[in-house]
Motif scaffolding. Structure first.
Motif, PDB file in Angstrom:
ATOM      1  N   GLU A 255       0.851  -1.187   0.000  1.00  0.00           N
ATOM      2  CA  GLU A 255       0.000   0.000   0.000  1.00  0.00           C
ATOM      3  C   GLU A 255       0.889   1.240   0.000  1.00  0.00           C
ATOM      4  N   GLY A 256       0.402   2.315  -0.596  1.00  0.00           N
ATOM      5  CA  GLY A 256       1.069   3.605  -0.513  1.00  0.00           C
ATOM      6  C   GLY A 256       2.100   3.888  -1.578  1.00  0.00           C
ATOM      7  N   PHE A 257       2.124   3.099  -2.656  1.00  0.00           N
ATOM      8  CA  PHE A 257       3.179   3.274  -3.663  1.00  0.00           C
ATOM      9  C   PHE A 257       3.115   4.647  -4.340  1.00  0.00           C
ATOM     10  N   GLU A 258       1.971   5.056  -4.785  1.00  0.00           N
ATOM     11  CA  GLU A 258       1.868   6.303  -5.552  1.00  0.00           C
ATOM     12  C   GLU A 258       2.305   7.503  -4.718  1.00  0.00           C
ATOM     13  N   GLN A 259       1.885   7.535  -3.453  1.00  0.00           N
ATOM     14  CA  GLN A 259       2.280   8.654  -2.592  1.00  0.00           C
ATOM     15  C   GLN A 259       3.783   8.662  -2.361  1.00  0.00           C
ATOM     16  N   ALA A 260       4.362   7.482  -2.101  1.00  0.00           N
ATOM     17  CA  ALA A 260       5.809   7.397  -1.862  1.00  0.00           C
ATOM     18  C   ALA A 260       6.579   7.812  -3.110  1.00  0.00           C
ATOM     19  N   LEU A 261       6.096   7.408  -4.277  1.00  0.00           N
ATOM     20  CA  LEU A 261       6.775   7.760  -5.523  1.00  0.00           C
ATOM     21  C   LEU A 261       6.726   9.268  -5.759  1.00  0.00           C
ATOM     22  N   ARG A 262       5.567   9.891  -5.539  1.00  0.00           N
ATOM     23  CA  ARG A 262       5.456  11.333  -5.731  1.00  0.00           C
ATOM     24  C   ARG A 262       6.424  12.087  -4.818  1.00  0.00           C
ATOM     25  N   THR A 263       6.513  11.652  -3.577  1.00  0.00           N
ATOM     26  CA  THR A 263       7.427  12.301  -2.627  1.00  0.00           C
ATOM     27  C   THR A 263       8.868  12.115  -3.058  1.00  0.00           C
ATOM     28  N   ALA A 264       9.206  10.921  -3.502  1.00  0.00           N
ATOM     29  CA  ALA A 264      10.577  10.650  -3.955  1.00  0.00           C
ATOM     30  C   ALA A 264      10.944  11.523  -5.146  1.00  0.00           C
ATOM     31  N   GLN A 265       9.979  11.779  -6.005  1.00  0.00           N
ATOM     32  CA  GLN A 265      10.251  12.532  -7.224  1.00  0.00           C
ATOM     33  C   GLN A 265      10.353  14.033  -6.998  1.00  0.00           C
ATOM     34  N   GLN A 266       9.970  14.505  -5.821  1.00  0.00           N
ATOM     35  CA  GLN A 266       9.969  15.949  -5.574  1.00  0.00           C
ATOM     36  C   GLN A 266      11.350  16.570  -5.741  1.00  0.00           C
ATOM     37  N   ASN A 267      12.361  15.917  -5.202  1.00  0.00           N
ATOM     38  CA  ASN A 267      13.732  16.429  -5.302  1.00  0.00           C
ATOM     39  C   ASN A 267      14.636  15.542  -6.155  1.00  0.00           C
ATOM     40  N   SER A 268      14.166  14.356  -6.497  1.00  0.00           N
ATOM     41  CA  SER A 268      15.038  13.383  -7.162  1.00  0.00           C
ATOM     42  C   SER A 268      14.330  12.734  -8.349  1.00  0.00           C
ATOM     43  N   LEU A 269      13.743  13.560  -9.193  1.00  0.00           N
ATOM     44  CA  LEU A 269      12.988  13.035 -10.325  1.00  0.00           C
ATOM     45  C   LEU A 269      13.900  12.482 -11.401  1.00  0.00           C
ATOM     46  N   THR A 270      15.003  13.193 -11.679  1.00  0.00           N
ATOM     47  CA  THR A 270      15.909  12.770 -12.750  1.00  0.00           C
ATOM     48  C   THR A 270      17.294  12.466 -12.189  1.00  0.00           C
ATOM     49  N   VAL A 271      18.103  11.816 -12.995  1.00  0.00           N
ATOM     50  CA  VAL A 271      19.481  11.530 -12.608  1.00  0.00           C
ATOM     51  C   VAL A 271      20.241  12.833 -12.386  1.00  0.00           C
ATOM     52  N   ALA A 272      19.927  13.842 -13.174  1.00  0.00           N
ATOM     53  CA  ALA A 272      20.580  15.143 -13.011  1.00  0.00           C
ATOM     54  C   ALA A 272      20.243  15.755 -11.647  1.00  0.00           C
ATOM     55  N   ASP A 273      18.989  15.598 -11.214  1.00  0.00           N
ATOM     56  CA  ASP A 273      18.601  16.078  -9.877  1.00  0.00           C
ATOM     57  C   ASP A 273      19.423  15.379  -8.797  1.00  0.00           C
ATOM     58  N   VAL A 274      19.528  14.060  -8.923  1.00  0.00           N
ATOM     59  CA  VAL A 274      20.273  13.270  -7.944  1.00  0.00           C
ATOM     60  C   VAL A 274      21.739  13.693  -7.924  1.00  0.00           C
ATOM     61  N   ALA A 275      22.309  13.911  -9.104  1.00  0.00           N
ATOM     62  CA  ALA A 275      23.714  14.329  -9.197  1.00  0.00           C
ATOM     63  C   ALA A 275      23.930  15.659  -8.488  1.00  0.00           C
ATOM     64  N   GLU A 276      22.989  16.576  -8.653  1.00  0.00           N
ATOM     65  CA  GLU A 276      23.109  17.889  -8.021  1.00  0.00           C
ATOM     66  C   GLU A 276      23.117  17.777  -6.500  1.00  0.00           C
ATOM     67  N   HIS A 277      22.280  16.903  -5.964  1.00  0.00           N
ATOM     68  CA  HIS A 277      22.155  16.785  -4.506  1.00  0.00           C
ATOM     69  C   HIS A 277      23.237  15.917  -3.882  1.00  0.00           C
ATOM     70  N   THR A 278      23.759  14.953  -4.624  1.00  0.00           N
ATOM     71  CA  THR A 278      24.717  14.010  -4.042  1.00  0.00           C
ATOM     72  C   THR A 278      26.164  14.342  -4.345  1.00  0.00           C
ATOM     73  N   GLY A 279      26.394  15.195  -5.346  1.00  0.00           N
ATOM     74  CA  GLY A 279      27.763  15.500  -5.745  1.00  0.00           C
ATOM     75  C   GLY A 279      28.389  14.415  -6.599  1.00  0.00           C
ATOM     76  N   LEU A 280      27.586  13.451  -7.048  1.00  0.00           N
ATOM     77  CA  LEU A 280      28.090  12.353  -7.880  1.00  0.00           C
ATOM     78  C   LEU A 280      27.991  12.706  -9.359  1.00  0.00           C
ATOM     79  N   GLU A 281      28.794  12.025 -10.158  1.00  0.00           N
ATOM     80  CA  GLU A 281      28.728  12.204 -11.602  1.00  0.00           C
ATOM     81  C   GLU A 281      27.515  11.458 -12.154  1.00  0.00           C
ATOM     82  N   VAL A 282      26.911  12.034 -13.166  1.00  0.00           N
ATOM     83  CA  VAL A 282      25.706  11.456 -13.753  1.00  0.00           C
ATOM     84  C   VAL A 282      25.946  10.035 -14.246  1.00  0.00           C
ATOM     85  N   ASP A 283      27.106   9.794 -14.884  1.00  0.00           N
ATOM     86  CA  ASP A 283      27.340   8.455 -15.432  1.00  0.00           C
ATOM     87  C   ASP A 283      27.489   7.406 -14.336  1.00  0.00           C
TER      88      ASP A 283
END
Length: 921
Positions: A255-283
């Motif tokens: 239960e709760g998949f859609e809500q959890a996914l929406r929350t996860a996507q708020q700051n980390s929707l794309t790999v580029a978003d994740v790279a910006e927040h983590t300091g990691l390289e996109v590749d």
């Protein structure tokens, strides 16, 4: 006892141990002296005969320098005095009863430990919650595992680890998050390395540091500290966007998949978003996500780097969300795996060791409380949860908690905000401490010290990270008048008037009552996974011979079961029977501040703390073992060059932490480590004032906690550091004659046959280190004593000789010394003559070679010499060199935790060997 099977006393792997009793002829007295040897138990499912360096040194841990042998009255006596158990029990009962009457049950607290056996834990919880009526019962597991616990409960409905160690060997990909497993759980890391060799398991390590584990990874994600949550929120987004979700599983089992996914996507929707927040390289992020998406069997194992964070619970749930989305919970070679820090953290949680739970994974609902109350035949059970660890000591400091009993742990060192903890214990009306030694920082605050039985003396059960219950068995007679913790608790309970409820004769009777309670809970709450109902009617003989058994176990015929996975049918312990996706929003970390120290602005540094390879917790059990103290013998602040320059720090010199609540600065030796990220630093968690004058790292750690688990955020703390100038430093061996009160730096290192002190003085020191306190010399020696002094290169050597024997040796210099401390220790208390002085000069010229392998005692010099010999015989590559070293010196071939260092040495030796040829060419 020719042989005894027991369990290791250290980490949560729960390795089986075989102890052999040996008899050795003593030539001088022609008598027999018994002693013991340890080896791995080949039949134990956790380790199959393997042991790490600490496990191999377990027998050495028994020789405590100041073993607590008798109950002791402290604080209100002129001199600490031994008392009888009857006196101690009577005094404790009187104090607890008067506190209860005057202030109520909330004024009493118990602080427990993952070092306790399950039977000790059970009795403590029964006494406190069941009969004193206080829920203020917490454990140091709050400091290491409570975020994982909270995540399990939120997702699965119960504190359950679904998988087992076999999954590490079956997985196609193993992801280690915030876990330096090569050092902290070496036996599990050895399983992973074996799986890589056998069928190509790929290893991903997510860690801000290039640890011993990370250096051996196929992919290392060296992200910004505290950004793990973004990485796994991004992974959930990637699983969904790449259509890799198990839609049928999500629909029927969660239960709760859609809500959890929406929350996860708020700051980390794309790999580029994740790279910006983590300091990691996109590749690198893309490569990591691809491993999850392209492989069916992935295990994500996490430990303190995740748990000890203000975002620990959400990060753990973000990891679980990903596996729920893939639908692989409970499947072989798959799923989340929480790596436990202590030997019985899980056993303690099973019996209600945390302030937020009752026994057998029950909470504080009316129905759950009623079941426990009826079983224990009590009406005193508290109606709600109690104070957690940091809350407990804050309440103590404010005067709300008036009495505390601390068993098997050292909160003055292990809890954050050391000054607050000291204040709490100083102002608490009554403090009882049960421990194996009187030397701990916490023991100094006790009104009554109780001598507990340690490993080898006590008998009971422990539960490891994969839910396996194992016996810890007594194989040595208890020293002095030490007693089992459960016995001391029962005797106090009887003195309080609860005779029949605590009339246990041995640990087998306690375990039986606990197992029968489990059977009752399982009957009333069948959705609960935890169950040892099948062990409810063990005979004393069956208990004594209990083989390692994984829970849940509902039938005695399943005794000895292993590799049992939970939730493989998609049915969970939640009210609906479905697993819960949990929304895991990211909360912004506190930004660094800039401080003006009067000369220039200095940024704060991100401080990370954690374990070293060979030490354990606050070193109570390991600090006195010479071979374990050799590799990391002093507090070291590790940081890279740019951070050291920015903070005016020089390698080999000292750094001090600036903190308002410190009466004296926390000091560490500066070590340059280019693998550490900029504006970050690392300091070992193990040091205490028992071994280092300036104390431990937690004196500068705040009490901020994860809002869900109440676990302190030990990692990623912002601190300010500054250079500490000393005019002289050195090492002292033998009889201590340099006054520690006037030293800035005083670190004790155990050696073979004695110890040395690493010391340093600032400009305010009234006398040079080389000038020994002649008052102490004259009072402790005869007229046949004298002081010798001479210069050796840039070092000043001072010797105090009494009756022709070297009693004290001090070597002082203006910079860090590089000497073989063990070689010099051999000279202490021996005849001191011209040959001795010649030997001393040889030792000083030779310098010091670092211990690389704690299992074998092999040094870097030993390895380099052997490798150079192998090169001269035709070996020409690093892999072959390492194989030869493992065959000849056994280094890195025992537990493997030093393999990365051996690889680095091999690479350096080959480069050095090839350099002349390149120059000629």
């Amino acid at each position: 006892m020719p042989s005894c099977k027991t369990t290791c006393a250290y980490c949560g792997v729960g390795c089986g141990i075989r102890v052999e009793k040996v008899f050795k002829e003593q030539a001088k007295h022609s008598s027999l002296k018994q002693f013991f040897t340890v080896s791995g138990d080949v039949e134990h499912p956790a380790n199959a005969g393997d042991l790490c360096g600490k496990g191999l040194a377990l027998i050495d841990s028994l020789n405590l320098p100041n073993k607590l042998l008798y109950p002791r009255m402290q604080k209100n006596t002129v001199n600490n005095q031994n008392i009888s158990w009857n006196t101690a029990i009577s005094e404790i009962a009187i104090k607890l009863k008067s506190t209860l009457v005057k202030y109520g049950p909330e004024s009493i607290a118990f602080y427990l430990s993952g070092q306790l056996l399950t039977e000790d834990y059970y009795v403590a919880n029964k006494l406190a919650k069941g009969f004193l009526g206080t829920a203020n019962v917490d454990t140091n597991s709050r400091l290491c595992m409570s975020s994982a616990v909270s995540a399990h409960i939120r997702a699965f409905g119960e504190d359950v680890v679904p998988g087992c160690y076999e999954d590490l060997q079956l997985a196609e990909v193993v992801v280690l998050v915030g876990a330096n497993t090569a050092w902290t759980h070496p036996i599990l890391f050895k399983k992973i390395m074996a799986a890589r060799a056998e069928h190509g398991t790929q290893l991903v390590v997510i860690d801000p540091r290039v640890t011993a584990t990370a250096s051996q990874a196929d992919l290392h994600l060296q992200l910004t500290p505290g950004s793990d949550l973004h990485l796994f929120n991004g992974l959930l987004s990637a699983i969904a966007s790449n259509h890799k979700t198990n839609c049928q599983y999500i629909e029927h089992c969660t239960e709760g998949f859609e809500q959890a996914l929406r929350t996860a996507q708020q700051n980390s929707l794309t790999v580029a978003d994740v790279a910006e927040h983590t300091g990691l390289e996109v590749d690198k992020i893309t490569e990591f996500y691809s491993l999850y998406l392209q492989n069916k069997r992935v295990v994500t194992a996490s430990s303190q780097g995740v748990n000890q964070s203000l975002l620990g619970t959400n990060t753990s749930n973000a990891i679980i969300n990903c596996h729920l989305a893939l639908g692989d919970i409970g499947q072989a070679g798959c799923g989340p795996l929480s790596l436990t820090g202590q030997p019985n953290a899980m056993g303690g949680r099973e019996v209600g060791g945390l302030a937020t739970q009752l026994a057998c994974h029950l909470g504080f609902s009316d129905e759950e409380r009623q079941l426990i109350a009826q079983y224990w035949r009590t009406d005193k059970l508290p109606k709600s949860k109690g104070q957690t660890a940091t809350e407990m000591f804050a309440a103590m400091a404010s005067g709300k908690i008036k009495a505390v009993w601390i068993l098997g742990t050292n909160p003055v060192v292990s809890l954050p905000d050391t000054q607050l903890v000291k204040k709490a214990l100083s102002e608490c009306d009554f403090v009882v401490v049960s421990d194996i030694t009187a030397d701990t920082d916490t023991a100094q605050y006790a009104d009554i010290l109780l001598p507990a039985q340690g490993w080898s003396e006590k008998s009971g059960t422990v539960t490891n990270s994969e839910r396996t219950i194992s016996r810890q068995r007594r194989f040595a007679q208890p020293q002095g008048d030490s007693k089992a913790d459960w016995w001391a608790l029962c005797e106090v309970a009887k003195a309080l008037g609860f005779d029949s409820e605590f009339d246990f004769k041995n640990s087998a009777e306690i375990f039986k009552e606990y197992a029968q309670l489990s059977a009752s809970v399982k009957q009333h709450f069948p959705q609960k996974q935890f169950s040892i109902a099948g062990l409810a009617n063990l005979t004393p003989s069956q208990y004594q011979h209990l083989v390692p058994t994984q829970w849940p176990i509902d039938d005695i015929d399943a005794m000895g079961q292993k590799n049992k996975r939970l939730f493989d049918d998609g049915v969970f312990a939640t009210p609906t029977g479905k697993a819960q996706f949990v929304e895991t929003p990211f909360t912004s970390a506190i930004a660094p501040h800039t401080f003006d120290d009067g000369s220039l602005n200095v940024e704060k540094v991100r401080l990370n703390s954690g374990r070293t390879r060979d030490q354990w917790h606050t070193m109570t059990k390991t600090g006195h073992i010479a071979k374990l103290a050799a590799a990391d013998y002093q507090p070291e602040l590790r940081l890279n060059v740019s951070t050291s320059i920015k903070n005016r720090l020089v390698e080999g010199e000292f750094a001090g932490f600036v903190c308002d609540n410190l009466t004296a600065p926390l000091i560490a030796r500066v070590v340059i480590d280019q693998s550490i990220q900029s504006n970050s630093a690392f300091l070992s968690m193990h040091w205490s004032s028992q071994f280092s004058k300036s104390g431990g790292v937690n004196s500068v750690i705040s009490v901020a906690v994860d809002p869900h688990s109440k676990q302190p955020g030990f990692k990623n703390q912002w601190v300010q550091i500054k250079p500490i100038k000393v005019v002289e430093q050195g090492i002292e061996w033998g009889q201590p004659l340099v006054d520690s009160k006037r030293l800035y730096w005083d670190v004790k290192q155990q050696l073979q046959g004695g110890f040395c002190r690493h010391i340093a003085a600032d400009e305010g020191f009234s006398q040079p280190l080389l000038e020994l306190d002649t008052t102490q010399c004259s009072s402790s020696a005869s007229a046949n004593s004298h002081v010798m002094q001479w210069k050796h290169q840039n070092k000043l050597v001072t010797c105090f000789v009494n009756k022709g024997r070297l009693k004290t040796l001090v070597i002082a210099a203006t910079e860090q010394l590089d000497v073989d401390s063990d070689a010099i220790q051999v000279l202490i208390n021996q005849l001191f003559n011209a040959d001795s002085i010649k030997k001393l000069h040889q030792i000083l010229r030779a310098g010091r070679s670092q211990i690389v392998c704690a299992c074998t005692g092999v040094t870097q010099c030993d390895i380099e010499s052997q490798m150079n010999m192998e090169l001269s015989m035709g070996v020409d590559n690093a892999a072959s060199l390492i194989e030869k070293i493992q065959q000849t010196l056994k280094c890195s071939a025992v537990c493997g935790s030093c393999l990365n260092q051996v690889k680095d040495i091999a690479d350096a030796v080959i480069v050095q060997k090839q350099r002349p040829n390149r120059e000629v060419a």
